[in-house]
Write a protein that holds these residues in place. Sequence first.
Motif, PDB file in Angstrom:
ATOM      1  N   LYS A 109       0.835  -1.215   0.000  1.00  0.00           N
ATOM      2  CA  LYS A 109       0.000   0.000   0.000  1.00  0.00           C
ATOM      3  C   LYS A 109       0.863   1.255   0.000  1.00  0.00           C
ATOM      4  O   LYS A 109       0.566   2.225  -0.686  1.00  0.00           O
ATOM      5  CB  LYS A 109      -0.943   0.019   1.210  1.00  0.00           C
ATOM      6  N   THR A 113       1.061   4.085  -2.900  1.00  0.00           N
ATOM      7  CA  THR A 113       0.572   5.412  -2.530  1.00  0.00           C
ATOM      8  C   THR A 113       1.607   6.514  -2.735  1.00  0.00           C
ATOM      9  O   THR A 113       1.271   7.602  -3.207  1.00  0.00           O
ATOM     10  CB  THR A 113       0.099   5.413  -1.060  1.00  0.00           C
ATOM     11  N   VAL A 126      -3.027   9.671   3.334  1.00  0.00           N
ATOM     12  CA  VAL A 126      -3.769   8.742   2.483  1.00  0.00           C
ATOM     13  C   VAL A 126      -3.798   7.350   3.100  1.00  0.00           C
ATOM     14  O   VAL A 126      -4.849   6.706   3.163  1.00  0.00           O
ATOM     15  CB  VAL A 126      -3.164   8.702   1.057  1.00  0.00           C
ATOM     16  N   THR A 129      -6.150   7.102   5.870  1.00  0.00           N
ATOM     17  CA  THR A 129      -7.533   7.123   5.403  1.00  0.00           C
ATOM     18  C   THR A 129      -7.970   5.781   4.825  1.00  0.00           C
ATOM     19  O   THR A 129      -9.064   5.310   5.117  1.00  0.00           O
ATOM     20  CB  THR A 129      -7.719   8.216   4.322  1.00  0.00           C
ATOM     21  N   ILE A 130      -7.107   5.146   4.031  1.00  0.00           N
ATOM     22  CA  ILE A 130      -7.522   3.924   3.326  1.00  0.00           C
ATOM     23  C   ILE A 130      -7.273   2.641   4.117  1.00  0.00           C
ATOM     24  O   ILE A 130      -7.763   1.586   3.734  1.00  0.00           O
ATOM     25  CB  ILE A 130      -6.869   3.814   1.933  1.00  0.00           C
ATOM     26  N   THR A 131      -6.490   2.732   5.182  1.00  0.00           N
ATOM     27  CA  THR A 131      -6.259   1.554   6.027  1.00  0.00           C
ATOM     28  C   THR A 131      -6.680   1.901   7.447  1.00  0.00           C
ATOM     29  O   THR A 131      -7.017   3.044   7.739  1.00  0.00           O
ATOM     30  CB  THR A 131      -4.772   1.132   6.028  1.00  0.00           C
TER      31      THR A 131
END
Length: 165
Positions: A109, A113, A126, A129-131
């Motif tokens: 990730k 990213t 980011v 936010t996504i994990t």
Amino acid sequence: MFEEIITSKELKFNDLEKKVYRFVCFIGCLIIKLILESYDRKIMQRRDKEKYRHKGLRETSVNTIMGEIKYKRAMYEIREEGINKKVYLLDEKLKINAEGKVSSNLVEKVIETVPVTDSYRKAEEVIDTITNTSISHEKIRKIVLNIGDKITNKEKEEIKLYEKN
């Protein structure tokens, strides 16, 4: 937890989704912890007791895309070439990377990213936010540099092999 969500004054779908996601990740981390500790006990019982001397349990943690997982694993002492070495059979069996304490899924990730963000700090936002994990921009930088070093070393090896035919 569910009553708390339902009885809140304003229930928005996005907030509901985030709370459920965090809860599911928390349960996932607990399941992985239980599996790791159970597997470590099996390894402890089946090890060569003459070769691996049990030196107690040590707590460690690993950052994953679901969050930080803290667990205990057995440390063993082994004598090789006249030197006592400390080893963790669980780490060896599962190929848990001791350096960085970051799962390979989280590393993926990070690598996905960083190129699409302007800075490590934005990558940190980011990833947060996504994990369901929090990883510092400095840790992200170290991961990227480490992967870069590995790629460079592999390319140098391939060049040497190419020159040798």
